[in-house]
Write a protein that holds these residues in place. Structure first.
Motif, PDB file in Angstrom:
ATOM      1  N   SER A  45      -8.614   0.681   5.667  1.00 43.64           N
ATOM      2  CA  SER A  45      -9.753   0.035   5.004  1.00 43.64           C
ATOM      3  C   SER A  45      -9.389  -1.048   3.991  1.00 43.64           C
ATOM      4  O   SER A  45     -10.272  -1.788   3.550  1.00 43.64           O
ATOM      5  CB  SER A  45     -10.597   1.100   4.279  1.00 43.64           C
ATOM      6  OG  SER A  45      -9.811   1.793   3.317  1.00 43.64           O
ATOM      7  N   GLU A  46      -8.109  -1.192   3.636  1.00 42.37           N
ATOM      8  CA  GLU A  46      -7.790  -2.085   2.516  1.00 42.37           C
ATOM      9  C   GLU A  46      -6.773  -3.176   2.843  1.00 42.37           C
ATOM     10  O   GLU A  46      -6.197  -3.776   1.947  1.00 42.37           O
ATOM     11  CB  GLU A  46      -7.278  -1.256   1.327  1.00 42.37           C
ATOM     12  CG  GLU A  46      -8.304  -0.254   0.797  1.00 42.37           C
ATOM     13  CD  GLU A  46      -7.741   0.604  -0.322  1.00 42.37           C
ATOM     14  OE1 GLU A  46      -6.794   0.146  -0.990  1.00 42.37           O
ATOM     15  OE2 GLU A  46      -8.242   1.714  -0.530  1.00 42.37           O
ATOM     16  N   ILE A  47      -6.533  -3.458   4.115  1.00 43.32           N
ATOM     17  CA  ILE A  47      -5.596  -4.523   4.477  1.00 43.32           C
ATOM     18  C   ILE A  47      -6.377  -5.795   4.805  1.00 43.32           C
ATOM     19  O   ILE A  47      -7.133  -5.841   5.781  1.00 43.32           O
ATOM     20  CB  ILE A  47      -4.722  -4.117   5.679  1.00 43.32           C
ATOM     21  CG1 ILE A  47      -3.887  -2.885   5.345  1.00 43.32           C
ATOM     22  CG2 ILE A  47      -3.812  -5.277   6.100  1.00 43.32           C
ATOM     23  CD1 ILE A  47      -2.890  -3.092   4.218  1.00 43.32           C
ATOM     24  N   TYR A  48      -6.197  -6.830   3.975  1.00 40.24           N
ATOM     25  CA  TYR A  48      -6.859  -8.112   4.177  1.00 40.24           C
ATOM     26  C   TYR A  48      -5.801  -9.217   4.185  1.00 40.24           C
ATOM     27  O   TYR A  48      -4.948  -9.277   3.297  1.00 40.24           O
ATOM     28  CB  TYR A  48      -7.863  -8.403   3.059  1.00 40.24           C
ATOM     29  CG  TYR A  48      -9.088  -7.533   3.108  1.00 40.24           C
ATOM     30  CD1 TYR A  48     -10.257  -7.960   3.740  1.00 40.24           C
ATOM     31  CD2 TYR A  48      -9.088  -6.276   2.503  1.00 40.24           C
ATOM     32  CE1 TYR A  48     -11.392  -7.155   3.772  1.00 40.24           C
ATOM     33  CE2 TYR A  48     -10.206  -5.460   2.529  1.00 40.24           C
ATOM     34  CZ  TYR A  48     -11.361  -5.907   3.168  1.00 40.24           C
ATOM     35  OH  TYR A  48     -12.474  -5.100   3.199  1.00 40.24           O
ATOM     36  N   LYS A  65     -10.155  -8.784   7.410  1.00 36.03           N
ATOM     37  CA  LYS A  65      -9.788  -7.364   7.333  1.00 36.03           C
ATOM     38  C   LYS A  65      -9.072  -6.927   8.604  1.00 36.03           C
ATOM     39  O   LYS A  65      -9.491  -7.251   9.720  1.00 36.03           O
ATOM     40  CB  LYS A  65     -11.041  -6.508   7.135  1.00 36.03           C
ATOM     41  CG  LYS A  65     -10.741  -5.025   6.985  1.00 36.03           C
ATOM     42  CD  LYS A  65     -12.022  -4.218   6.757  1.00 36.03           C
ATOM     43  CE  LYS A  65     -11.715  -2.739   6.635  1.00 36.03           C
ATOM     44  NZ  LYS A  65     -12.942  -1.938   6.414  1.00 36.03           N
ATOM     45  N   SER A  95       2.408   1.788  -3.438  1.00 30.79           N
ATOM     46  CA  SER A  95       1.448   2.215  -4.461  1.00 30.79           C
ATOM     47  C   SER A  95       1.010   3.662  -4.287  1.00 30.79           C
ATOM     48  O   SER A  95       0.621   4.319  -5.253  1.00 30.79           O
ATOM     49  CB  SER A  95       0.214   1.302  -4.437  1.00 30.79           C
ATOM     50  OG  SER A  95      -0.489   1.446  -3.219  1.00 30.79           O
ATOM     51  N   HIS A  96       1.080   4.197  -3.061  1.00 30.88           N
ATOM     52  CA  HIS A  96       0.616   5.567  -2.810  1.00 30.88           C
ATOM     53  C   HIS A  96       1.731   6.605  -2.785  1.00 30.88           C
ATOM     54  O   HIS A  96       1.458   7.799  -2.890  1.00 30.88           O
ATOM     55  CB  HIS A  96      -0.148   5.625  -1.484  1.00 30.88           C
ATOM     56  CG  HIS A  96      -1.500   4.999  -1.547  1.00 30.88           C
ATOM     57  ND1 HIS A  96      -2.568   5.560  -2.216  1.00 30.88           N
ATOM     58  CD2 HIS A  96      -1.963   3.830  -1.025  1.00 30.88           C
ATOM     59  CE1 HIS A  96      -3.625   4.781  -2.101  1.00 30.88           C
ATOM     60  NE2 HIS A  96      -3.289   3.723  -1.382  1.00 30.88           N
ATOM     61  N   GLU A 145      -5.710   6.227   4.940  1.00 29.23           N
ATOM     62  CA  GLU A 145      -7.046   5.694   4.638  1.00 29.23           C
ATOM     63  C   GLU A 145      -6.972   4.275   4.091  1.00 29.23           C
ATOM     64  O   GLU A 145      -7.800   3.419   4.440  1.00 29.23           O
ATOM     65  CB  GLU A 145      -7.758   6.621   3.647  1.00 29.23           C
ATOM     66  CG  GLU A 145      -8.136   7.967   4.254  1.00 29.23           C
ATOM     67  CD  GLU A 145      -8.760   8.915   3.241  1.00 29.23           C
ATOM     68  OE1 GLU A 145      -8.753   8.568   2.030  1.00 29.23           O
ATOM     69  OE2 GLU A 145      -9.250   9.997   3.647  1.00 29.23           O
ATOM     70  N   SER A 146      -5.983   4.006   3.244  1.00 29.56           N
ATOM     71  CA  SER A 146      -5.879   2.667   2.653  1.00 29.56           C
ATOM     72  C   SER A 146      -5.496   1.624   3.702  1.00 29.56           C
ATOM     73  O   SER A 146      -5.984   0.492   3.665  1.00 29.56           O
ATOM     74  CB  SER A 146      -4.863   2.668   1.510  1.00 29.56           C
ATOM     75  OG  SER A 146      -3.545   2.854   2.000  1.00 29.56           O
ATOM     76  N   PRO A 151      -8.068  -3.408  10.050  1.00 24.15           N
ATOM     77  CA  PRO A 151      -7.997  -1.933   9.989  1.00 24.15           C
ATOM     78  C   PRO A 151      -6.820  -1.435  10.826  1.00 24.15           C
ATOM     79  O   PRO A 151      -6.784  -1.632  12.045  1.00 24.15           O
ATOM     80  CB  PRO A 151      -9.342  -1.485  10.578  1.00 24.15           C
ATOM     81  CG  PRO A 151      -9.789  -2.624  11.423  1.00 24.15           C
ATOM     82  CD  PRO A 151      -9.211  -3.870  10.851  1.00 24.15           C
ATOM     83  N   GLN A 202       0.831  -1.211   0.000  1.00 23.52           N
ATOM     84  CA  GLN A 202       0.000   0.000   0.000  1.00 23.52           C
ATOM     85  C   GLN A 202       0.868   1.264   0.000  1.00 23.52           C
ATOM     86  O   GLN A 202       0.585   2.225  -0.702  1.00 23.52           O
ATOM     87  CB  GLN A 202      -0.914   0.003   1.234  1.00 23.52           C
ATOM     88  CG  GLN A 202      -2.016  -1.029   1.198  1.00 23.52           C
ATOM     89  CD  GLN A 202      -3.034  -0.773   0.094  1.00 23.52           C
ATOM     90  OE1 GLN A 202      -3.245   0.363  -0.322  1.00 23.52           O
ATOM     91  NE2 GLN A 202      -3.663  -1.825  -0.396  1.00 23.52           N
ATOM     92  N   ASP A 233      -3.783   9.477   1.896  1.00 23.92           N
ATOM     93  CA  ASP A 233      -4.153   8.306   1.093  1.00 23.92           C
ATOM     94  C   ASP A 233      -3.626   7.020   1.738  1.00 23.92           C
ATOM     95  O   ASP A 233      -4.327   6.005   1.787  1.00 23.92           O
ATOM     96  CB  ASP A 233      -3.599   8.440  -0.331  1.00 23.92           C
ATOM     97  CG  ASP A 233      -4.317   9.516  -1.128  1.00 23.92           C
ATOM     98  OD1 ASP A 233      -5.423   9.916  -0.726  1.00 23.92           O
ATOM     99  OD2 ASP A 233      -3.756   9.951  -2.158  1.00 23.92           O
TER     100      ASP A 233
END
Length: 561
Positions: free
Chosen positions: A240-243, A248, A199-200, A236-237, A250, A196, A233
């Motif tokens: 909400s986007e770590i699996y 999930k 990518s950001h 927030e990622s 957070p 993440q 960014d």
């Protein structure tokens, strides 16, 4: 297309160059090739530099170096080398220690292989040495560059006079994930976080893995608004986007940033400023990005050189530092029973610098361990001077989180106390407000350890923050120091009156001392007399003074008392 033989024949003339390039790809690995007929050894350039050889070719096992094998390992090394020459234990690695030019020992692991000639006799001994004293530049878990690579990048930017922006990102409460789910799961999360971040961060920056669950980004040039957007960014990622395996996670983060201008800065200074900004993000800004240059310093760039000078003194000879002492007074007799040691710094250019300008900086830097030991040794020595006439006289010394987290700190305290000739009860270790941010179990263990030696423990700045009451109920404390903010104007503040009264009542019931700080005048002292505190501290009795002035103060005041 070349056949295999043709391919290698074409490269005969460049073999030496190829070998040298391959052997120098890693700065922590060294290669040697020994011709067993001539007993001559060729060393790679990296080995030549580390072992300080005059040239690449040396008599086998007889190279003249300034760096020596540890005395305990010398015979073992010779035996292992002789075995490898004879083809014995050739597949087994062995370890030994080598003294470096910095005068410490690096651990070396040696591996070997033999090449035979056309008669199947041993001809060349190939040895690969890995220096464990040199940090890896690539993190094995995330694949990111490490802190060792970061230091090299900073040096390059300074040499090229390029500005550089640093962003420190820390995962909050990551230790709990490690405990609950195990190291393998934690590593998977670190990998997901890494993806993440990469990518950001856009193509403008580089990412590094620091110790633990911390990351660092660097950008050569970027506006603060753009920096905040990238951080937002990422934040927030990660929430909400770590699996991991469909589950999930957070994650919450905090972050600090610092912009190094073209003139550069020492790495320790950069690290301290980042830590300072990150602390503000974590504890005061709900994890939002704090930019040191913009939000912490507020443009007061003239402080940078001052901090740099103070830091150099802390690392080197402590020349600008000295201690002042403020009396701690018996509330019923007005007799000075002890003193609190307070750090000060001065030089000819700046005079005496207020501690608020540098204390937090130093507490966040690795130099605080050695400086803290210097403070403790000096405070114990000064207390010894005064206690010649009063064997129960005591000194309070503040400690910070970095000291408590150091595994050697306990031993240092006990050793220095023993060398001072004082009794254990004459030393009181004060846990400052910042210490309460550490794990409660760690604080309890440290307090219990000190108390097992008879050393007293105080909780400083009681009432500051939200954890004071919970902590004192969970820790073996000898003294509670009530912060002066609760005493200022207490006559007209019913809430403060209730807090101070309840804390003192609690202390008395638990057989703890209670010290009220900020007693500035006799009127306030008289007002507080009904509360039942055991000790007072404040300007009414004296501002912090040098040990010479303090000795005079004790003799004059205690004579009256």
């Amino acid at each position: 297309m070349f056949e295999n033989t043709e391919f290698w024949e074409e490269m005969i003339n460049v073999y030496p160059q190829i070998l040298q390039i391959i052997s120098n790809l890693s700065r922590k690995e060294y290669l040697s090739i020994t011709d067993l007929c001539t007993m001559t050894t060729w060393w790679s350039d990296a080995a030549k530099e580390f072992f300080e050889l005059n040239n690449n070719l040396q008599p086998a096992a007889g190279e003249k170096t300034k760096i020596t094998i540890h005395p305990e390992d010398k015979e073992f090394y010779k035996e292992c080398f002789r075995d490898r020459v004879r083809g014995i234990n050739i597949d087994e690695s062995f370890e030994y220690r080598i003294k470096t030019r910095e005068n410490h020992y690096d651990r070396i692991t040696a591996k070997s292989r033999l090449i035979k000639d056309e008669k199947s006799e041993n001809r060349f001994l190939i040895m690969l040495y890995e220096n464990h004293g040199i940090a890896e530049e690539i993190d094995s878990i995330t694949g990111l560059r490490t802190e060792a690579a970061l230091a090299s990048a900073i040096e390059t930017c300074i040499a090229q006079k390029k500005p550089l922006i640093f962003v420190k990102i820390a995962l909050e409460q990551f230790g709990r994930i490690n405990v609950l789910y195990g190291a393998e799961y934690a590593d998977a999360i670190l990998n997901a976080v890494t993806q993440q971040i990469i990518s950001h961060k856009t193509s403008k920056g580089f990412a590094y893995r620091m110790q633990g669950a911390k990351f660092l980004l660097t950008f050569e040039d970027m506006s603060y608004d753009e920096l905040r957007n990238i951080y937002k960014d990422i934040k927030e990622s990660l929430f909400s986007e770590i699996y991991i395996e469909g589950k999930k996670f957070p994650l919450r983060i905090s972050g600090g940033a610092f912009r190094m201008d073209a003139d550069g800065a020492e790495y320790n200074v950069i690290r301290s400023r980042l830590t300072y900004a990150h602390e503000h993000s974590k504890y005061f800004e709900h994890g939002n990005l704090v930019i040191y240059n913009e939000q912490v310093c507020k443009g007061e760039s003239f402080d940078f050189n001052l901090i740099k000078t103070i830091h150099r003194d802390a690392v080197d000879d402590k020349s600008g530092f000295f201690l002042c002492y403020q009396p701690i007074v018996d509330s019923t007799t007005d007799e000075i029973k002890g003193m609190e040691a307070l750090l000060r710094w001065k030089d000819e250019e700046h005079g005496v610098v207020p501690p608020g300008m540098f204390i937090e900086w130093l507490e966040e830097d690795v130099c605080i361990y050695d400086l803290g030991n210097w403070i403790l040794k000096r405070a114990l020595s000064d207390c010894k001077r005064i206690s010649e006439d009063n064997p129960d006289f005591f000194v309070n010394v503040n400690v910070c989180p970095n000291q408590l987290e150091n595994s050697d700190f306990r031993n240092s305290v006990v050793t220095l106390l023993g060398e001072s000739g004082l009794f254990p009860h004459q030393l009181c270790i004060e846990f400052t407000e910042r210490c309460r941010r550490l794990d409660t179990d760690l604080l309890r263990r440290e307090a219990e350890c000190f108390k097992s030696y008879g050393i007293r423990v105080a909780l400083d700045d009681f009432g500051v923050g939200t954890s004071s009451l919970a902590l004192v109920m969970d820790m073996p404390v000898d003294e509670i120091k009530i912060d002066m903010q609760f005493v200022r104007g207490i006559e007209n503040k019913p809430f403060n009156q209730a807090v101070v009264k309840s804390v003192i009542d609690f202390s008395n019931r638990m057989n703890m001392d209670s010290c009220i700080e900020g007693v500035e005048n006799s009127e306030l002292r008289d007002y507080l007399s009904s509360y039942g505190a055991t000790l007072y501290q404040g300007y009414l009795y004296s501002k912090p003074v040098t040990i010479e002035e303090f000795e005079k103060l004790v003799k004059a005041r205690n004579k009256k008392a």
